[in-house]
Write a protein that holds these residues in place. Structure first.
Motif, PDB file in Angstrom:
ATOM      1  N   GLN A   1       0.794  -1.135  -0.165  1.00 57.92           N
ATOM      2  CA  GLN A   1      -0.123   0.031   0.001  1.00 57.92           C
ATOM      3  C   GLN A   1       0.958   1.316   0.191  1.00 57.92           C
ATOM      4  O   GLN A   1       0.688   2.108  -0.835  1.00 57.92           O
TER       5      GLN A   1
ATOM      6  N   PRO B   1      -0.182  18.287   1.454  1.00 60.48           N
ATOM      7  CA  PRO B   1      -0.540  17.193   2.609  1.00 60.48           C
ATOM      8  C   PRO B   1      -0.718  15.903   2.261  1.00 60.48           C
ATOM      9  O   PRO B   1      -0.365  14.943   3.011  1.00 60.48           O
TER      10      PRO B   1
ATOM     11  N   ALA C   1       2.005  13.299   3.832  1.00 57.16           N
ATOM     12  CA  ALA C   1       1.246  11.760   4.178  1.00 57.16           C
ATOM     13  C   ALA C   1       2.030  10.668   3.977  1.00 57.16           C
ATOM     14  O   ALA C   1       2.246   9.817   4.421  1.00 57.16           O
TER      15      ALA C   1
ATOM     16  N   SER D   1       4.585   7.917   5.737  1.00 56.93           N
ATOM     17  CA  SER D   1       4.243   6.730   5.572  1.00 56.93           C
ATOM     18  C   SER D   1       5.326   5.844   5.149  1.00 56.93           C
ATOM     19  O   SER D   1       5.705   4.634   5.912  1.00 56.93           O
TER      20      SER D   1
ATOM     21  N   TYR E   1       4.919  14.235  12.741  1.00 61.80           N
ATOM     22  CA  TYR E   1       3.737  15.263  12.905  1.00 61.80           C
ATOM     23  C   TYR E   1       3.696  16.312  13.836  1.00 61.80           C
ATOM     24  O   TYR E   1       3.046  16.859  14.067  1.00 61.80           O
TER      25      TYR E   1
ATOM     26  N   ILE F   1       3.836  16.196  17.007  1.00 59.68           N
ATOM     27  CA  ILE F   1       2.829  16.138  17.910  1.00 59.68           C
ATOM     28  C   ILE F   1       2.862  16.471  19.338  1.00 59.68           C
ATOM     29  O   ILE F   1       3.999  16.292  19.887  1.00 59.68           O
TER      30      ILE F   1
ATOM     31  N   SER G   1      -3.652  13.728  14.796  1.00 61.96           N
ATOM     32  CA  SER G   1      -2.481  14.216  14.002  1.00 61.96           C
ATOM     33  C   SER G   1      -2.795  13.590  12.712  1.00 61.96           C
ATOM     34  O   SER G   1      -2.552  14.039  11.497  1.00 61.96           O
ATOM     35  N   LEU G   2      -2.666  12.210  13.007  1.00 55.21           N
ATOM     36  CA  LEU G   2      -2.830  11.269  11.658  1.00 55.21           C
ATOM     37  C   LEU G   2      -3.870  11.432  10.887  1.00 55.21           C
ATOM     38  O   LEU G   2      -3.970  10.914   9.656  1.00 55.21           O
TER      39      LEU G   2
ATOM     40  N   ASP H   1      -4.882  12.255   7.039  1.00 57.77           N
ATOM     41  CA  ASP H   1      -4.789  11.029   6.275  1.00 57.77           C
ATOM     42  C   ASP H   1      -5.462   9.955   6.798  1.00 57.77           C
ATOM     43  O   ASP H   1      -4.918   9.065   7.427  1.00 57.77           O
TER      44      ASP H   1
ATOM     45  N   VAL I   1      -6.125   7.113   5.469  1.00 55.71           N
ATOM     46  CA  VAL I   1      -5.434   5.810   4.927  1.00 55.71           C
ATOM     47  C   VAL I   1      -4.464   5.228   6.198  1.00 55.71           C
ATOM     48  O   VAL I   1      -4.438   4.450   6.603  1.00 55.71           O
ATOM     49  N   LEU I   2      -3.582   6.361   6.427  1.00 54.67           N
ATOM     50  CA  LEU I   2      -2.598   6.324   7.226  1.00 54.67           C
ATOM     51  C   LEU I   2      -3.254   6.128   8.649  1.00 54.67           C
ATOM     52  O   LEU I   2      -2.528   5.065   9.282  1.00 54.67           O
TER      53      LEU I   2
END
Lengths: 130, 130, 130, 130, 130, 130
Positions: free
Chosen positions: A55, B98, B102, B106, C121, C123, D38-39, D42, D44-45
């Motif tokens: 993915q 963004p 992301a 990942s 990120y 955080i 925060s994630l 996205d 999907v993430l």
């Protein structure tokens, strides 16, 4: 030698064979590298890791070669010999030229250097970056 | 607070002023961030670091945004808060969306994970990667 | 080859022999691994390191196998091949099954991944965790 | 501040809300910590990371507290402040006593030290560990 | 094997030969080690890296041996086998005794340990150190 | 805030008070920094860590300032903010000048850079370094 040895295709259970088949189909190759054969002792770990990588590494907002070079940058920073060798090979297969590799290494080296200068000088974050 | 404080433009010696001027001209901005103001206590270190970064980050076989994202990948892997904040800001200024961020995160996360799986399983390098 | 070679039992000074004897008695084995034979060039370092490890790895609030797996987790994160091989061997001897190892690796991989997502990120810590 | 800010429940799209709901149900809490918020930019993430963590951290061959302490060991080795704070809090909630924490830290410290002694002395792997 | 192989003196372009000559003259040796022969595929990277190292490692406020030992300390912390071997050899050539090496390793080990204790206990900085 | 808070002298048990007294006597100061006050929740860890540091950091084949700078080099490489601040303060107290600090940072930065170039180019060790 890998901690529990390698699981070859012929000896694999159906769940593992299914992952191996999908790896070969997705990557258009006819062999499985040792990374997967080592993880295959735990079919759950194997399946989860493969599905995540499949993915994540698929082209999206970033193209496949850029993703591969980012993978190399991380692996070089962490000093993982297996990952450096395998992902550098993948990146070259996807079109990374010697000139691109040299620039990649230059940026990775510089970032590792300046990360430590920022740490060492205990530099406070500028208001503009908050 | 930065170990020896910050060297402001008005207080800088000519060698430091020359670097500050070149940074602002090259980057088309009218301010200097704390990284450079901290290093400026050592004009030799300041000049060498700036000239290296200027040479390395200029577009070449890799474009400027790709280089900036590789810089972010390394800084995130090393956990350098200053560098993450400043280079993420630079990458966004250069066009990182963004969605691109992301995907960058990942890949960085996945590479950090698989680096440890390769270490932990003590995986031998395949002949094909040598 | 180890930087200054290995100090074998027959060639060791009395201070080193005493440590070697205690290692073999404590671990109920009849051999000394290369880690100790390399450090033995500095009897002070050898003695301090052994006494620290002996104290730290003894069962207490955590049992010996849990401690060994934590040791593996750190060694895998740092990418130290010697330590991964030797402490994985120790953990297996103390009862770590392939299933436990696979779960250990899964947690180590996931933690390494999420450490970078948290870094990347930027955080902020929740009030509840302060 | 988190790079793109935090996605609060009220503002979340259905995919994100579904993950938030599952996090709260699985963890039996009524709030979502900043990591997930925060994630969530996205989806999907967010979904992949949550499903991986949920699978990996569930009790299996290793119990939930041991897994949480391994997570802390990795986060401390990498120096990720957010992860150290949040997973130490989780481990305490799952029953980690001050004595267990002190032993955990002792092992993590010792492993980090001996990893470097093994690196620095360039110690070769013993035949017995191969 | 090095990613693109090694560039031997006889096969080098004039820019690379000039760097090789300067390395041998500066170091008073008659051979070039593999580090430089690997970088030589990118004459710009080779020249920049050599000129930086030449400037940085020259005796100044710190003597050449102290600098070499700091280099070893960093390489051991990062776990870079090539750099540990080559810079330990350099340090020994510049006068590092076995006693100095043992103390160097002791400090490197201790610092790596206490870095993690400080991380793990989430220790706040004392006012006196700000 | 430190995980279990700080143990102040007035509230300490006799074992902890004895270590605090020895720290102040050895360092010729009248205060204890937070590192020790955090570890003091585990008197065994406190005592072992202090005795190790006291032994390791005492002048021997390397002088006290050189040892302190090596400690800083490791802490900067690992990115431990507490350790960087406290050991930079110690090194300055022991005579580190701004010129020495700038050269220390230059070497640390360069070593971090070249460690990654050696990793990334997969450079084989020269026969001469074996």
């Amino acid at each position: 030698m890998a901690t529990y040895g390698l699981v070859e295709y012929a000896d694999a259970c159906p769940e593992v064979k299914a992952v191996y088949d999908d790896i070969m189909a997705t990557r258009k190759t006819d062999w499985i590298n040792n990374f997967w054969k080592s993880l295959a002792h735990d079919p759950v770990l194997l399946k989860r890791t493969w599905e995540d990588i499949k993915q994540i590494m698929a082209p999206g907002a970033l193209d496949a070669l850029t993703k591969e070079m980012i993978y190399v940058a991380v692996s070089v920073t962490n000093g993982c010999p297996y990952c450096i060798a395998s992902h550098t090979a993948s990146a070259r297969k996807k079109g990374m030229t010697p000139e691109m590799f040299a620039e990649l290494m230059s940026v990775v080296g510089m970032a590792n250097e300046s990360n430590r200068l920022a740490n060492g000088y205990q530099i406070e974050l500028d208001e503009q970056f908050k």
